[in-house]
Design a protein around this motif. Sequence first.
Motif, PDB file in Angstrom:
ATOM      1  N   VAL A 108     -27.481  36.727  -0.103  1.00  0.00           N
ATOM      2  CA  VAL A 108     -27.331  36.371  -1.518  1.00  0.00           C
ATOM      3  C   VAL A 108     -26.095  35.492  -1.661  1.00  0.00           C
ATOM      4  O   VAL A 108     -25.047  35.772  -1.066  1.00  0.00           O
ATOM      5  CB  VAL A 108     -27.195  37.648  -2.375  1.00  0.00           C
ATOM      6  CG1 VAL A 108     -26.817  37.312  -3.810  1.00  0.00           C
ATOM      7  CG2 VAL A 108     -28.478  38.459  -2.333  1.00  0.00           C
ATOM      8  N   ILE A 109     -26.228  34.417  -2.427  1.00  0.00           N
ATOM      9  CA  ILE A 109     -25.071  33.561  -2.714  1.00  0.00           C
ATOM     10  C   ILE A 109     -24.381  34.170  -3.927  1.00  0.00           C
ATOM     11  O   ILE A 109     -24.904  34.102  -5.045  1.00  0.00           O
ATOM     12  CB  ILE A 109     -25.487  32.107  -3.001  1.00  0.00           C
ATOM     13  CG1 ILE A 109     -26.300  31.535  -1.840  1.00  0.00           C
ATOM     14  CG2 ILE A 109     -24.251  31.251  -3.284  1.00  0.00           C
ATOM     15  CD1 ILE A 109     -26.972  30.218  -2.158  1.00  0.00           C
ATOM     16  N   PRO A 110     -23.211  34.777  -3.737  1.00  0.00           N
ATOM     17  CA  PRO A 110     -22.569  35.489  -4.841  1.00  0.00           C
ATOM     18  C   PRO A 110     -22.099  34.561  -5.956  1.00  0.00           C
ATOM     19  O   PRO A 110     -21.767  33.389  -5.730  1.00  0.00           O
ATOM     20  CB  PRO A 110     -21.368  36.184  -4.192  1.00  0.00           C
ATOM     21  CG  PRO A 110     -21.397  35.864  -2.756  1.00  0.00           C
ATOM     22  CD  PRO A 110     -22.450  34.838  -2.499  1.00  0.00           C
ATOM     23  N   LEU A 111     -22.060  35.114  -7.153  1.00  0.00           N
ATOM     24  CA  LEU A 111     -21.597  34.361  -8.312  1.00  0.00           C
ATOM     25  C   LEU A 111     -20.205  33.786  -8.078  1.00  0.00           C
ATOM     26  O   LEU A 111     -19.939  32.633  -8.434  1.00  0.00           O
ATOM     27  CB  LEU A 111     -21.604  35.256  -9.558  1.00  0.00           C
ATOM     28  CG  LEU A 111     -21.129  34.603 -10.851  1.00  0.00           C
ATOM     29  CD1 LEU A 111     -21.958  33.376 -11.201  1.00  0.00           C
ATOM     30  CD2 LEU A 111     -21.158  35.618 -11.984  1.00  0.00           C
ATOM     31  N   ALA A 112     -19.321  34.547  -7.452  1.00  0.00           N
ATOM     32  CA  ALA A 112     -17.958  34.056  -7.195  1.00  0.00           C
ATOM     33  C   ALA A 112     -17.984  32.789  -6.337  1.00  0.00           C
ATOM     34  O   ALA A 112     -17.196  31.863  -6.567  1.00  0.00           O
ATOM     35  CB  ALA A 112     -17.131  35.141  -6.518  1.00  0.00           C
ATOM     36  N   ARG A 113     -18.887  32.719  -5.377  1.00  0.00           N
ATOM     37  CA  ARG A 113     -18.981  31.519  -4.527  1.00  0.00           C
ATOM     38  C   ARG A 113     -19.512  30.338  -5.331  1.00  0.00           C
ATOM     39  O   ARG A 113     -19.063  29.204  -5.146  1.00  0.00           O
ATOM     40  CB  ARG A 113     -19.873  31.801  -3.323  1.00  0.00           C
ATOM     41  CG  ARG A 113     -19.881  30.680  -2.322  1.00  0.00           C
ATOM     42  CD  ARG A 113     -20.493  31.086  -1.010  1.00  0.00           C
ATOM     43  NE  ARG A 113     -20.492  29.970  -0.084  1.00  0.00           N
ATOM     44  CZ  ARG A 113     -21.402  29.771   0.838  1.00  0.00           C
ATOM     45  NH1 ARG A 113     -22.382  30.652   1.001  1.00  0.00           N
ATOM     46  NH2 ARG A 113     -21.349  28.735   1.631  1.00  0.00           N
ATOM     47  N   LEU A 114     -20.460  30.602  -6.214  1.00  0.00           N
ATOM     48  CA  LEU A 114     -20.975  29.529  -7.073  1.00  0.00           C
ATOM     49  C   LEU A 114     -19.877  28.997  -7.982  1.00  0.00           C
ATOM     50  O   LEU A 114     -19.737  27.785  -8.155  1.00  0.00           O
ATOM     51  CB  LEU A 114     -22.154  30.042  -7.900  1.00  0.00           C
ATOM     52  CG  LEU A 114     -23.390  30.491  -7.118  1.00  0.00           C
ATOM     53  CD1 LEU A 114     -24.371  31.186  -8.050  1.00  0.00           C
ATOM     54  CD2 LEU A 114     -24.039  29.334  -6.398  1.00  0.00           C
ATOM     55  N   LYS A 115     -19.085  29.913  -8.546  1.00  0.00           N
ATOM     56  CA  LYS A 115     -17.993  29.515  -9.442  1.00  0.00           C
ATOM     57  C   LYS A 115     -16.922  28.714  -8.716  1.00  0.00           C
ATOM     58  O   LYS A 115     -16.222  27.910  -9.340  1.00  0.00           O
ATOM     59  CB  LYS A 115     -17.357  30.751 -10.080  1.00  0.00           C
ATOM     60  CG  LYS A 115     -18.207  31.389 -11.143  1.00  0.00           C
ATOM     61  CD  LYS A 115     -17.489  32.577 -11.761  1.00  0.00           C
ATOM     62  CE  LYS A 115     -18.264  33.143 -12.931  1.00  0.00           C
ATOM     63  NZ  LYS A 115     -17.555  34.245 -13.589  1.00  0.00           N
ATOM     64  N   SER A 134     -26.875  42.144 -12.837  1.00  0.00           N
ATOM     65  CA  SER A 134     -26.573  43.549 -13.169  1.00  0.00           C
ATOM     66  C   SER A 134     -26.743  44.463 -11.961  1.00  0.00           C
ATOM     67  O   SER A 134     -27.435  45.473 -12.016  1.00  0.00           O
ATOM     68  CB  SER A 134     -27.449  44.027 -14.325  1.00  0.00           C
ATOM     69  OG  SER A 134     -27.228  43.245 -15.466  1.00  0.00           O
ATOM     70  N   CYS A 135     -26.115  44.072 -10.873  1.00  0.00           N
ATOM     71  CA  CYS A 135     -26.200  44.826  -9.630  1.00  0.00           C
ATOM     72  C   CYS A 135     -24.864  44.683  -8.895  1.00  0.00           C
ATOM     73  O   CYS A 135     -24.024  43.886  -9.292  1.00  0.00           O
ATOM     74  CB  CYS A 135     -27.362  44.326  -8.781  1.00  0.00           C
ATOM     75  SG  CYS A 135     -27.268  42.584  -8.317  1.00  0.00           S
ATOM     76  N   PRO A 136     -24.657  45.445  -7.818  1.00  0.00           N
ATOM     77  CA  PRO A 136     -23.366  45.367  -7.118  1.00  0.00           C
ATOM     78  C   PRO A 136     -23.016  43.971  -6.602  1.00  0.00           C
ATOM     79  O   PRO A 136     -21.858  43.594  -6.578  1.00  0.00           O
ATOM     80  CB  PRO A 136     -23.546  46.348  -5.955  1.00  0.00           C
ATOM     81  CG  PRO A 136     -24.570  47.318  -6.424  1.00  0.00           C
ATOM     82  CD  PRO A 136     -25.501  46.516  -7.295  1.00  0.00           C
ATOM     83  N   GLN A 137     -24.018  43.184  -6.187  1.00  0.00           N
ATOM     84  CA  GLN A 137     -23.762  41.835  -5.674  1.00  0.00           C
ATOM     85  C   GLN A 137     -24.626  40.831  -6.428  1.00  0.00           C
ATOM     86  O   GLN A 137     -25.659  40.390  -5.934  1.00  0.00           O
ATOM     87  CB  GLN A 137     -24.060  41.781  -4.173  1.00  0.00           C
ATOM     88  CG  GLN A 137     -23.831  40.410  -3.539  1.00  0.00           C
ATOM     89  CD  GLN A 137     -22.391  39.975  -3.543  1.00  0.00           C
ATOM     90  OE1 GLN A 137     -21.878  39.474  -4.545  1.00  0.00           O
ATOM     91  NE2 GLN A 137     -21.725  40.165  -2.442  1.00  0.00           N
ATOM     92  N   PRO A 138     -24.239  40.439  -7.656  1.00  0.00           N
ATOM     93  CA  PRO A 138     -25.040  39.439  -8.367  1.00  0.00           C
ATOM     94  C   PRO A 138     -24.955  38.091  -7.661  1.00  0.00           C
ATOM     95  O   PRO A 138     -23.908  37.715  -7.138  1.00  0.00           O
ATOM     96  CB  PRO A 138     -24.411  39.386  -9.759  1.00  0.00           C
ATOM     97  CG  PRO A 138     -23.058  39.986  -9.624  1.00  0.00           C
ATOM     98  CD  PRO A 138     -23.075  40.874  -8.416  1.00  0.00           C
ATOM     99  N   GLY A 139     -26.071  37.397  -7.656  1.00  0.00           N
ATOM    100  CA  GLY A 139     -26.086  36.080  -7.049  1.00  0.00           C
ATOM    101  C   GLY A 139     -27.494  35.569  -6.823  1.00  0.00           C
ATOM    102  O   GLY A 139     -28.488  36.238  -7.125  1.00  0.00           O
ATOM    103  N   VAL A 140     -27.574  34.366  -6.273  1.00  0.00           N
ATOM    104  CA  VAL A 140     -28.855  33.722  -5.990  1.00  0.00           C
ATOM    105  C   VAL A 140     -29.415  34.310  -4.704  1.00  0.00           C
ATOM    106  O   VAL A 140     -28.789  34.228  -3.646  1.00  0.00           O
ATOM    107  CB  VAL A 140     -28.698  32.193  -5.890  1.00  0.00           C
ATOM    108  CG1 VAL A 140     -30.027  31.536  -5.564  1.00  0.00           C
ATOM    109  CG2 VAL A 140     -28.131  31.619  -7.188  1.00  0.00           C
ATOM    110  N   ILE A 192     -36.201  39.838  -5.288  1.00  0.00           N
ATOM    111  CA  ILE A 192     -36.810  38.800  -4.462  1.00  0.00           C
ATOM    112  C   ILE A 192     -37.671  39.423  -3.367  1.00  0.00           C
ATOM    113  O   ILE A 192     -38.751  38.924  -3.064  1.00  0.00           O
ATOM    114  CB  ILE A 192     -35.743  37.829  -3.876  1.00  0.00           C
ATOM    115  CG1 ILE A 192     -36.404  36.614  -3.210  1.00  0.00           C
ATOM    116  CG2 ILE A 192     -34.836  38.517  -2.888  1.00  0.00           C
ATOM    117  CD1 ILE A 192     -36.910  35.578  -4.157  1.00  0.00           C
ATOM    118  N   SER A 193     -37.247  40.561  -2.809  1.00  0.00           N
ATOM    119  CA  SER A 193     -38.060  41.203  -1.765  1.00  0.00           C
ATOM    120  C   SER A 193     -39.345  41.784  -2.347  1.00  0.00           C
ATOM    121  O   SER A 193     -40.400  41.736  -1.705  1.00  0.00           O
ATOM    122  CB  SER A 193     -37.258  42.266  -1.014  1.00  0.00           C
ATOM    123  OG  SER A 193     -36.834  43.280  -1.888  1.00  0.00           O
TER     124      SER A 193
END
Length: 150
Positions: free
Chosen positions: A108-115, A53-59, A15-16
């Motif tokens: 970044v909104i992590p995948l775990a938070r989305l789940k 595919s990174c240490p902190q996947p997310g939006v 994104i950056s």
Amino acid sequence: MAYWLMKSEPEELSISQLATLGTARWDGVRNYQARNFIRAMRPADAFFFYHSSCPQPGVAGIGRIVGEPYADPSALDLQSPYHDPKATPQNNPWSAIDVAHGQTFAEVIPLARLKAQPALEAFALVRKGSRLSVMPVTPQEWAVICGLAG
């Protein structure tokens, strides 16, 4: 206007980097269902930019579609990791699209938070076995995720 989620590995395009570039070509999608979603995109559609595919996947933010889908030139490029030896200039089955930066989220909104969001339980991204790099987002899912971003 339609809403989408598009995944990219940050070392490929983050994104950056998109914010710095302003616009970029979204290419290299090699799944037919994801390709069909690209073909359904139209200018002014919005998408969540998802780091994968990174240490902190997310939006990580929001982007905009800025053109019509077109034949993916990376499929014909012998030097590209996305080269498809079956693709020809006359018969290229893959599509690309131009995108622009919209907004980078503060975090970044992590995948775990989305789940963990009950309102997102039907969202393809959080369902087990869903690995598409491009997927539609409903207006309700869009609103929930935007709310998480603040």
